[in-house]
Design a protein around this motif. Structure first.
Motif, PDB file in Angstrom:
ATOM      1  N   ASP A 110     -11.259  -9.953  35.650  1.00  0.00           N
ATOM      2  CA  ASP A 110     -10.348  -8.846  35.389  1.00  0.00           C
ATOM      3  C   ASP A 110      -9.199  -8.870  36.382  1.00  0.00           C
ATOM      4  O   ASP A 110      -9.318  -9.402  37.497  1.00  0.00           O
ATOM      5  CB  ASP A 110     -11.078  -7.499  35.493  1.00  0.00           C
ATOM      6  CG  ASP A 110     -12.038  -7.280  34.326  1.00  0.00           C
ATOM      7  OD1 ASP A 110     -12.012  -8.083  33.380  1.00  0.00           O
ATOM      8  OD2 ASP A 110     -12.803  -6.297  34.382  1.00  0.00           O
ATOM      9  N   ASP A 111      -8.077  -8.269  36.003  1.00  0.00           N
ATOM     10  CA  ASP A 111      -6.865  -8.342  36.822  1.00  0.00           C
ATOM     11  C   ASP A 111      -7.068  -7.821  38.236  1.00  0.00           C
ATOM     12  O   ASP A 111      -6.442  -8.316  39.185  1.00  0.00           O
ATOM     13  CB  ASP A 111      -5.729  -7.564  36.150  1.00  0.00           C
ATOM     14  CG  ASP A 111      -5.246  -8.239  34.872  1.00  0.00           C
ATOM     15  OD1 ASP A 111      -5.515  -9.445  34.710  1.00  0.00           O
ATOM     16  OD2 ASP A 111      -4.616  -7.552  34.043  1.00  0.00           O
ATOM     17  N   ASP A 112      -7.916  -6.808  38.403  1.00  0.00           N
ATOM     18  CA  ASP A 112      -8.105  -6.221  39.734  1.00  0.00           C
ATOM     19  C   ASP A 112      -9.313  -6.808  40.466  1.00  0.00           C
ATOM     20  O   ASP A 112      -9.709  -6.303  41.519  1.00  0.00           O
ATOM     21  CB  ASP A 112      -8.262  -4.702  39.631  1.00  0.00           C
ATOM     22  CG  ASP A 112      -9.461  -4.287  38.780  1.00  0.00           C
ATOM     23  OD1 ASP A 112      -9.898  -5.102  37.937  1.00  0.00           O
ATOM     24  OD2 ASP A 112      -9.951  -3.163  38.960  1.00  0.00           O
ATOM     25  N   THR A 117     -12.367 -11.758  46.149  1.00  0.00           N
ATOM     26  CA  THR A 117     -11.789 -10.426  46.369  1.00  0.00           C
ATOM     27  C   THR A 117     -12.884  -9.374  46.204  1.00  0.00           C
ATOM     28  O   THR A 117     -13.201  -8.963  45.085  1.00  0.00           O
ATOM     29  CB  THR A 117     -10.662 -10.144  45.358  1.00  0.00           C
ATOM     30  OG1 THR A 117      -9.695 -11.196  45.435  1.00  0.00           O
ATOM     31  CG2 THR A 117      -9.993  -8.809  45.648  1.00  0.00           C
ATOM     32  N   VAL A 119     -14.580  -6.008  45.734  1.00  0.00           N
ATOM     33  CA  VAL A 119     -14.168  -4.706  45.218  1.00  0.00           C
ATOM     34  C   VAL A 119     -15.417  -3.890  44.922  1.00  0.00           C
ATOM     35  O   VAL A 119     -16.330  -4.364  44.256  1.00  0.00           O
ATOM     36  CB  VAL A 119     -13.319  -4.851  43.933  1.00  0.00           C
ATOM     37  CG1 VAL A 119     -13.010  -3.478  43.347  1.00  0.00           C
ATOM     38  CG2 VAL A 119     -12.034  -5.610  44.220  1.00  0.00           C
ATOM     39  N   LYS A 121     -16.839  -0.736  42.996  1.00  0.00           N
ATOM     40  CA  LYS A 121     -16.611   0.256  41.941  1.00  0.00           C
ATOM     41  C   LYS A 121     -17.932   0.950  41.669  1.00  0.00           C
ATOM     42  O   LYS A 121     -18.858   0.352  41.115  1.00  0.00           O
ATOM     43  CB  LYS A 121     -16.110  -0.407  40.651  1.00  0.00           C
ATOM     44  CG  LYS A 121     -14.703  -0.976  40.726  1.00  0.00           C
ATOM     45  CD  LYS A 121     -14.282  -1.501  39.348  1.00  0.00           C
ATOM     46  CE  LYS A 121     -12.871  -2.041  39.363  1.00  0.00           C
ATOM     47  NZ  LYS A 121     -12.436  -2.492  38.005  1.00  0.00           N
ATOM     48  N   ASN A 447     -16.247 -11.752  37.039  1.00  0.00           N
ATOM     49  CA  ASN A 447     -16.669 -10.361  37.271  1.00  0.00           C
ATOM     50  C   ASN A 447     -18.119 -10.249  37.734  1.00  0.00           C
ATOM     51  O   ASN A 447     -18.805  -9.264  37.453  1.00  0.00           O
ATOM     52  CB  ASN A 447     -16.456  -9.504  36.018  1.00  0.00           C
ATOM     53  CG  ASN A 447     -15.023  -9.548  35.512  1.00  0.00           C
ATOM     54  OD1 ASN A 447     -14.096  -9.748  36.293  1.00  0.00           O
ATOM     55  ND2 ASN A 447     -14.837  -9.380  34.221  1.00  0.00           N
TER      56      ASN A 447
END
Length: 496
Positions: A110-112, A117, A119, A121, A447
């Motif tokens: 996914d773009d984010d 990276t 992340v 969530k 992802n």
């Protein structure tokens, strides 16, 4: 053992230390040597090793020793030894295993998000390697510390964290042999590198498939030629390759047609597959990102579980000789090559499977085409030994205590070469193979994520099993044949 106290200790350790450490670890592109030939020069594996070494060395565990072992020409390995405490035995041993090398980036994030990276969530920590298998050293030591925090006994523990599992663990046998006098003979092996069918209960792995694979190449010309001039005279390398693949796989059903690739599924594994299908229901397949209108390969859920765990299956994971669509001209190409990944039933001999595969693909090639198969892997899978009743009780009790649900047992479709090797070296050992790779966690793919609450609960469960191992050791129950109850081995319930 005060379970709620264990739960609180583990949760705080994860929130305050483990998650931040995994965030830093995810940033390191420490790809396994198969995917980074220059891993020594790049230094990423050493960075990840150093990160884990710093954290582990900072933990206040009396008597613990830690060493980064480096054999000539091999990837490094972290060796941690924690002596028995609070009346535990140093004569008995628990071996806890994990790895810190990673799969390559893969496209489709996914773009984010991204492989390097981190992340967070909600309950998920995204990024490559957190769940597969960066958390292992943190979870293993935390499980031990949770016992010591209550003054509870445990046997001597050895932790091995390797750096080439994603490449087939080819360095690990040398390290196990090198360290054998220090490791001793473990009566229990705990592996945190497996999967789970859901996040609502503890899942333990009963079997792992083997793997045969490599590069299949079909050559027909010394150079490409005009397709209008040559087609109909020169056979297409792609068509020949397609024909060769039909020798080993039915293209309509996906069934592997080499009969020597199939084995009889043990009765207890059939029963486990049926129970897993009942509990998971459509989660057996809907955890995968199917496109609209796509359906799984069978309607029967038990058959899908068996397809994934006990039957051979072919995947084509790469190709060469095919130009990108944007630069593909009207050329009959000189060769086509594909990378094959053939998953094998757990009890099938990997070497024999590799021989069968090579014979089927290279004998009597159509039109005299030049066909080669460069085997990269031919490894045997693993089927767990029958479980001793103390371990069955410990695992089920831990699941009920920390999940509120009974433990589940199911085979996994992937491979952990370390398990088969340890099974041979330590034939008397019991196995607890578990992990956090559950629905949608997408190990190796885009992802990829770690389900943080699952990581906490699995850690707490391991702590409980370590304590129960000590109690069983005191009773002399950690070695010997599987207990018999009601005319059946406890092993029929599954083993981890």
């Amino acid at each position: 053992m005060d379970a709620r106290r264990v739960e609180a200790f583990v949760s705080k350790k994860w929130d305050d230390e483990i998650v931040p450490q995994l965030v830093d670890y995810i940033r390191i592109p420490c790809k396994s040597p198969m995917f980074d030939a220059d891993w020594v020069a790049h230094g990423y594996i050493d960075q990840a090793i150093a990160l884990m070494e710093r954290w582990a060395s900072a933990q206040k565990i009396e008597g613990m020793t830690l060493e980064v072992v480096r054999l000539e020409g091999r990837t490094p390995l972290i060796y941690v030894e924690v002596p028995a405490a609070n009346g535990g035995s140093n004569d008995d041993c628990v071996l806890l295993y994990g790895h810190m090398d990673k799969q390559p980036e893969m496209t489709g994030w996914d773009d984010d998000l991204g492989p390097w990276t981190p992340v967070i969530k909600g309950d998920r920590l995204y990024g490559r390697g957190g769940a597969d298998d960066g958390y292992a050293i943190f979870g293993s030591l935390t499980a031990i510390m949770a016992l010591r925090e209550q003054g509870l006994p445990h046997s001597r523990c050895v932790i091995l964290i390797e750096a080439c599992e994603e490449s087939g663990s080819y360095d690990l046998p040398a390290y196990v042999d090198h360290l054998a006098p220090r490791i001793g003979k473990p009566s229990l092996v705990v592996c945190l590198d497996s999967g789970c069918g859901n996040y609502e209960q503890l899942w333990c792995t009963t079997s792992l498939r083997g793997l045969a694979g490599g590069n299949l190449t079909v050559r027909v010309l010394s150079e490409g030629v005009h397709s209008g001039d040559a087609s109909g005279i020169v056979p297409s390398s792609f068509r020949i390759l397609r024909d060769l693949l039909s020798r080993i796989e039915d293209e309509d059903s996906g069934r592997i047609t080499i009969e020597g690739m199939h084995v009889e599924v043990p009765a207890e594994r059939l029963a486990q597959a049926k129970e897993a299908a009942r509990v998971l229901d459509t989660a057996v397949f809907d955890k995968f990102p199917f496109l609209d209108g796509m359906t799984p390969m069978a309607d029967d859920l038990t058959e899908l579980v068996l397809n994934r765990t006990w039957r051979p299956a072919l995947s084509v994971t790469g190709a060469d000789g095919l130009p990108p669509l944007s630069s593909a001209g009207n050329v009959l190409r000189p060769f086509t090559a594909v990378k094959l990944s053939l998953r094998l039933p757990p009890t099938l001999d990997g070497k024999r499977a590799g021989e069968l595969l090579e014979k089927a693909l290279t004998e009597n090639p159509p039109y005299g085409a030049h066909v080669t198969l460069e085997l990269e892997k031919a490894s045997t899978g693993w089927n767990a030994p029958a479980m001793l009743s103390w371990l069955h009780g410990a695992i089920d009790g831990a699941s009920r205590e920390f999940f509120g649900q009974p433990a589940m047992y199911m085979g996994e479709g992937g491979s952990i070469p370390f398990m088969g090797m340890l099974g041979e070296k330590f034939p008397g050992a019991q196995f607890m193979i578990t992990g956090v790779l559950g629905p949608h966690s997408n190990a190796h793919g885009p992802n990829e994520f770690l389900h943080i609450p699952m990581g906490k609960r699995v850690t707490a469960c391991v702590s409980n099993v370590l304590h129960q191992h000590h109690l069983a050791s005191q009773r002399g129950e950690t070695t010997g044949v599987a207990a018999v109850a009601g005319g059946q081995e406890r092993g029929n319930h599954g083993c981890c």
